[in-house]
Design a protein around this motif. Structure first.
Motif, PDB file in Angstrom:
ATOM      1  N   GLY A 119       1.631 -24.416  15.682  1.00 26.28           N
ATOM      2  CA  GLY A 119       1.667 -23.547  14.521  1.00 26.28           C
ATOM      3  C   GLY A 119       0.342 -23.429  13.804  1.00 26.28           C
ATOM      4  O   GLY A 119      -0.710 -23.796  14.320  1.00 26.28           O
ATOM      5  N   ALA A 120       0.402 -22.907  12.569  1.00 31.01           N
ATOM      6  CA  ALA A 120      -0.796 -22.686  11.760  1.00 31.01           C
ATOM      7  C   ALA A 120      -0.456 -22.880  10.291  1.00 31.01           C
ATOM      8  O   ALA A 120       0.646 -22.548   9.845  1.00 31.01           O
ATOM      9  CB  ALA A 120      -1.339 -21.272  11.994  1.00 31.01           C
ATOM     10  N   SER A 121      -1.422 -23.399   9.553  1.00 32.65           N
ATOM     11  CA  SER A 121      -1.264 -23.610   8.115  1.00 32.65           C
ATOM     12  C   SER A 121      -1.733 -22.412   7.304  1.00 32.65           C
ATOM     13  O   SER A 121      -1.787 -22.491   6.072  1.00 32.65           O
ATOM     14  CB  SER A 121      -2.063 -24.854   7.672  1.00 32.65           C
ATOM     15  OG  SER A 121      -1.702 -25.988   8.414  1.00 32.65           O
ATOM     16  N   TYR A 122      -2.057 -21.314   7.978  1.00 33.86           N
ATOM     17  CA  TYR A 122      -2.591 -20.131   7.307  1.00 33.86           C
ATOM     18  C   TYR A 122      -1.902 -18.893   7.862  1.00 33.86           C
ATOM     19  O   TYR A 122      -1.511 -18.861   9.036  1.00 33.86           O
ATOM     20  CB  TYR A 122      -4.108 -20.034   7.509  1.00 33.86           C
ATOM     21  CG  TYR A 122      -4.813 -21.351   7.266  1.00 33.86           C
ATOM     22  CD1 TYR A 122      -5.016 -21.828   5.970  1.00 33.86           C
ATOM     23  CD2 TYR A 122      -5.234 -22.160   8.334  1.00 33.86           C
ATOM     24  CE1 TYR A 122      -5.625 -23.056   5.741  1.00 33.86           C
ATOM     25  CE2 TYR A 122      -5.846 -23.386   8.111  1.00 33.86           C
ATOM     26  CZ  TYR A 122      -6.044 -23.828   6.812  1.00 33.86           C
ATOM     27  OH  TYR A 122      -6.637 -25.041   6.588  1.00 33.86           O
ATOM     28  N   ALA A 123      -1.754 -17.875   7.010  1.00 38.19           N
ATOM     29  CA  ALA A 123      -1.079 -16.652   7.430  1.00 38.19           C
ATOM     30  C   ALA A 123      -1.817 -15.445   6.852  1.00 38.19           C
ATOM     31  O   ALA A 123      -2.402 -15.510   5.777  1.00 38.19           O
ATOM     32  CB  ALA A 123       0.376 -16.656   6.966  1.00 38.19           C
ATOM     33  N   MET A 124      -1.738 -14.324   7.584  1.00 35.64           N
ATOM     34  CA  MET A 124      -2.427 -13.112   7.147  1.00 35.64           C
ATOM     35  C   MET A 124      -1.547 -12.306   6.198  1.00 35.64           C
ATOM     36  O   MET A 124      -0.317 -12.377   6.235  1.00 35.64           O
ATOM     37  CB  MET A 124      -2.837 -12.267   8.355  1.00 35.64           C
ATOM     38  CG  MET A 124      -3.857 -11.187   8.010  1.00 35.64           C
ATOM     39  SD  MET A 124      -4.611 -10.442   9.479  1.00 35.64           S
ATOM     40  CE  MET A 124      -5.642  -9.184   8.692  1.00 35.64           C
ATOM     41  N   ASN A 125      -2.196 -11.546   5.363  1.00 39.50           N
ATOM     42  CA  ASN A 125      -1.568 -10.777   4.287  1.00 39.50           C
ATOM     43  C   ASN A 125      -0.847  -9.537   4.820  1.00 39.50           C
ATOM     44  O   ASN A 125      -1.471  -8.576   5.253  1.00 39.50           O
ATOM     45  CB  ASN A 125      -2.657 -10.383   3.279  1.00 39.50           C
ATOM     46  CG  ASN A 125      -2.178  -9.403   2.224  1.00 39.50           C
ATOM     47  OD1 ASN A 125      -1.003  -9.093   2.119  1.00 39.50           O
ATOM     48  ND2 ASN A 125      -3.119  -8.911   1.422  1.00 39.50           N
ATOM     49  N   HIS A 126       0.490  -9.578   4.751  1.00 37.39           N
ATOM     50  CA  HIS A 126       1.291  -8.396   5.076  1.00 37.39           C
ATOM     51  C   HIS A 126       1.400  -7.472   3.861  1.00 37.39           C
ATOM     52  O   HIS A 126       1.385  -6.250   3.999  1.00 37.39           O
ATOM     53  CB  HIS A 126       2.690  -8.821   5.529  1.00 37.39           C
ATOM     54  CG  HIS A 126       3.622  -7.682   5.784  1.00 37.39           C
ATOM     55  ND1 HIS A 126       4.936  -7.682   5.349  1.00 37.39           N
ATOM     56  CD2 HIS A 126       3.455  -6.496   6.424  1.00 37.39           C
ATOM     57  CE1 HIS A 126       5.525  -6.551   5.710  1.00 37.39           C
ATOM     58  NE2 HIS A 126       4.655  -5.822   6.370  1.00 37.39           N
ATOM     59  N   GLY A 127       1.508  -8.061   2.677  1.00 38.18           N
ATOM     60  CA  GLY A 127       1.617  -7.261   1.465  1.00 38.18           C
ATOM     61  C   GLY A 127       2.072  -8.106   0.289  1.00 38.18           C
ATOM     62  O   GLY A 127       2.302  -9.313   0.408  1.00 38.18           O
ATOM     63  N   SER A 128       2.223  -7.459  -0.851  1.00 36.85           N
ATOM     64  CA  SER A 128       2.589  -8.159  -2.079  1.00 36.85           C
ATOM     65  C   SER A 128       4.067  -8.527  -2.127  1.00 36.85           C
ATOM     66  O   SER A 128       4.465  -9.403  -2.896  1.00 36.85           O
ATOM     67  CB  SER A 128       2.254  -7.288  -3.290  1.00 36.85           C
ATOM     68  OG  SER A 128       3.066  -6.121  -3.305  1.00 36.85           O
ATOM     69  N   GLY A 129       4.904  -7.830  -1.351  1.00 38.31           N
ATOM     70  CA  GLY A 129       6.336  -8.077  -1.408  1.00 38.31           C
ATOM     71  C   GLY A 129       7.002  -7.470  -2.629  1.00 38.31           C
ATOM     72  O   GLY A 129       8.168  -7.734  -2.906  1.00 38.31           O
TER      73      GLY A 129
END
Length: 368
Positions: free
Chosen positions: A180-190
């Motif tokens: 896995g990863a401890s970081y994620a890319m920005n999909h949006g504000s939600g």
């Protein structure tokens, strides 16, 4: 005279055979060389107090070092994004591509930037022409399993206690390992009722996205591109109660929508408790795939380290930046800089930092 000689003889005889007796007779005492029990206990108590005083300082120093390494990881990821964009017509890595008649070919943005974090040999293990299929219907193809099971140090925060390989049970029932990863890319504000990472949102990354620097009208120093999160503990819980640790688990809910998000804002966990059906521990287990529920793409609907759990329904999710650093989570902005964002940040300022063209005045940069 005879009496004196007799006394001299006795003392001399005793001294030759028993020095201790002689010392006692002559009024002298021997020197002690050992601690008493009380003295030993006092020394142990003092050592215990000193250790108790030093241990927090040592732990703080170690956490400071881990926090610095986490910032360096995000910095490298941000620089890799710039290098990727320089290579691919100023466009950012997306969340994969549509696939005719099926689930998207959802190789994640983290899979695409590997050569730019000195992991070119790992990317050579990935054949991007292989179609992975729907995660609930098709096993991960054999040709991708070695790559999927390879941990990438730059993708793991040193403070992330669950950074490890995790088992994945595939639709056939077979098991494989994934990292896995401890970081994620920005999909949006939600905040726009878009929660599935397949669909276009107000952030930077989704299926078929063609977003680049030119599209960030709010400015690269005001827009989050990657955020820290935590890798889940890996065990699913089939019951809604008791509530689980929000750093290790996400709540499985009956639906992910604006109504549920607004309820969480207004009333916290209590307001959404009736919608929770269980808990899963697979957050960010899968750096290779982006659109799957456990992939490294997220929205910023909840504030950092929110007491409200992340919520999932299928691949749709309401999420928060989370970390094991005390009182904050780290983000990387589109200009490549890294910021520590406190848990107490204003919700509107936080949401503004996830939009690429919301034209907001205040963001995480203006709150340094």
């Amino acid at each position: 005279m005879p009496t004196v000689h007799a006394h001299h003889f006795v003392c001399r005889h005793i001294g030759q055979n028993n020095p201790t007796t002689l010392a006692a007779i002559s009024g002298k005492r021997t020197k002690r060389s050992a601690f008493t029990l009380v003295e030993l206990l006092v020394v142990i108590a003092i050592i215990g107090v000193l250790v108790g005083l030093l241990l927090p300082a040592v732990q703080a120093a170690r956490e400071a070092a881990r926090s610095m390494q986490c910032s360096n990881n995000l910095k490298q990821i941000g620089l890799s994004l710039h290098n990727y964009a320089s290579t691919y017509r100023e466009q950012f890595p997306n969340n994969g591509y549509s696939w005719t008649g099926g689930y998207p070919s959802d190789f994640s943005p983290l899979a695409k930037i590997l050569p730019y974090i000195e992991q070119g040999s790992l990317q050579e293990l990935i054949d991007f022409d292989i179609y992975m299929g729907h995660p609930a219907l098709a096993d991960l193809p054999e040709g991708l399993r070695e790559a999927a099971a390879t941990r990438v140090p730059t993708y793991e925060c040193p403070s992330d206690v669950n950074a490890d390989l995790h088992g994945l049970t595939m639709p056939s029932g077979a098991e494989t390992q994934i990292a896995g990863a401890s970081y994620a890319m920005n999909h949006g504000s939600g905040t726009n009722n878009v929660y599935h990472p397949v669909y276009e949102s107000d952030g930077l990354c989704w299926i078929d996205a063609k977003v680049g620097f030119r599209d960030i009208l709010d400015g690269t120093s005001n827009t989050i591109v990657f955020a820290e999160t935590v890798i889940g503990q890996g065990i699913d819980i089939a019951t809604a109660t008791p509530a689980m640790d929000v750093r290790g688990y996400r709540a499985k809910v009956t639906a992910v929508d604006q109504t549920l998000a607004d309820a969480a804002d207004a009333g916290g966990l209590d307001a959404i408790q009736a919608n929770i059906t269980g808990w899963n521990g697979d957050r960010n287990h899968y750096w290779l795939r982006g659109s799957v529920p456990n992939g490294p793409v997220m929205n910023g609907r909840l504030t950092p380290n929110s007491s409200v759990p992340d919520m999932t329904y299928g691949s749709s999710k309401i999420s928060a930046a989370r970390s094991n650093h005390i009182g904050l989570a780290k983000v990387c902005l589109a200009d490549g800089s890294v910021r520590n964002v406190t848990d107490s940040i204003d919700r509107e300022v936080w949401h503004a930092s996830w939009t690429r063209m919301g034209r907001e005045v205040e963001t995480v940069s203006s709150n340094d």
